[in-house]
Scaffold this motif. Structure first.
Motif, PDB file in Angstrom:
ATOM      1  N   VAL A 131      41.323 -29.921  -2.226  1.00 49.45           N
ATOM      2  CA  VAL A 131      42.265 -28.829  -1.989  1.00 49.45           C
ATOM      3  C   VAL A 131      41.494 -27.536  -2.149  1.00 49.45           C
ATOM      4  O   VAL A 131      40.749 -27.363  -3.115  1.00 49.45           O
ATOM      5  N   GLY A 132      41.621 -26.639  -1.190  1.00 50.12           N
ATOM      6  CA  GLY A 132      40.910 -25.375  -1.280  1.00 50.12           C
ATOM      7  C   GLY A 132      41.481 -24.341  -0.340  1.00 50.12           C
ATOM      8  O   GLY A 132      42.373 -24.616   0.461  1.00 50.12           O
ATOM      9  N   GLU A 133      40.935 -23.148  -0.448  1.00 50.60           N
ATOM     10  CA  GLU A 133      41.372 -22.051   0.391  1.00 50.60           C
ATOM     11  C   GLU A 133      40.711 -22.193   1.755  1.00 50.60           C
ATOM     12  O   GLU A 133      39.515 -22.444   1.861  1.00 50.60           O
ATOM     13  N   ALA A 134      41.503 -22.023   2.797  1.00 47.61           N
ATOM     14  CA  ALA A 134      40.987 -22.200   4.154  1.00 47.61           C
ATOM     15  C   ALA A 134      41.791 -21.338   5.119  1.00 47.61           C
ATOM     16  O   ALA A 134      42.744 -20.666   4.723  1.00 47.61           O
ATOM     17  N   TYR A 135      41.386 -21.352   6.366  1.00 45.87           N
ATOM     18  CA  TYR A 135      42.168 -20.692   7.412  1.00 45.87           C
ATOM     19  C   TYR A 135      42.017 -21.472   8.707  1.00 45.87           C
ATOM     20  O   TYR A 135      41.030 -22.162   8.935  1.00 45.87           O
ATOM     21  N   ARG A 136      43.063 -21.370   9.556  1.00 48.84           N
ATOM     22  CA  ARG A 136      43.045 -22.002  10.875  1.00 48.84           C
ATOM     23  C   ARG A 136      42.544 -20.968  11.860  1.00 48.84           C
ATOM     24  O   ARG A 136      42.955 -19.812  11.833  1.00 48.84           O
ATOM     25  N   THR A 137      41.621 -21.364  12.723  1.00 48.32           N
ATOM     26  CA  THR A 137      41.089 -20.437  13.722  1.00 48.32           C
ATOM     27  C   THR A 137      41.994 -20.416  14.950  1.00 48.32           C
ATOM     28  O   THR A 137      42.852 -21.279  15.128  1.00 48.32           O
ATOM     29  N   SER A 138      41.779 -19.436  15.806  1.00 44.99           N
ATOM     30  CA  SER A 138      42.554 -19.362  17.046  1.00 44.99           C
ATOM     31  C   SER A 138      42.224 -20.527  17.974  1.00 44.99           C
ATOM     32  O   SER A 138      42.987 -20.842  18.876  1.00 44.99           O
ATOM     33  N   ALA A 139      41.085 -21.199  17.732  1.00 38.73           N
ATOM     34  CA  ALA A 139      40.708 -22.382  18.516  1.00 38.73           C
ATOM     35  C   ALA A 139      41.311 -23.653  17.906  1.00 38.73           C
ATOM     36  O   ALA A 139      40.990 -24.759  18.322  1.00 38.73           O
ATOM     37  N   ASP A 140      42.174 -23.481  16.895  1.00 42.73           N
ATOM     38  CA  ASP A 140      42.884 -24.569  16.225  1.00 42.73           C
ATOM     39  C   ASP A 140      41.966 -25.500  15.441  1.00 42.73           C
ATOM     40  O   ASP A 140      42.204 -26.687  15.340  1.00 42.73           O
TER      41      ASP A 140
END
Length: 87
Positions: A41-50
């Motif tokens: 479990v961690g901090e992340a982000y989804r890119t516009s390329a999914d």
């Protein structure tokens, strides 16, 4: 309010894991969230390329064992003290 109603109200307020398969509730691209692959479990982000990126080192979140993000949830609000310190 009954105990059952109180428990239900608390559950509705508590953050819930959201499946990345849920097209109606996708994490906004670029927004920092908590994410998990079932093992980490961690901090992340989804890119516009999914695709998903770990926030700490921007690596793509799929490792050699094939662990990819399966669920996400919004980050909690910052504590009031931290908000005041930034001003």
């Amino acid at each position: 309010m009954t105990e059952k109603e109180i428990v239900q109200a608390l559950r509705e307020k508590a953050p819930q894991w959201i499946s990345v398969e849920d097209a109606d509730r996708r994490a906004p691209a670029g927004q920092r969230v908590l994410a998990t692959d079932g093992a980490f479990v961690g901090e992340a982000y989804r890119t516009s390329a999914d695709t998903w990126r770990r926030y700490d080192d921007f690596r793509r979140w799929c490792d050699v064992a094939g662990h990819c993000v399966t669920h996400w949830m919004p980050l909690p609000e910052a504590p009031e003290e931290a908000k005041k310190e930034k001003r």
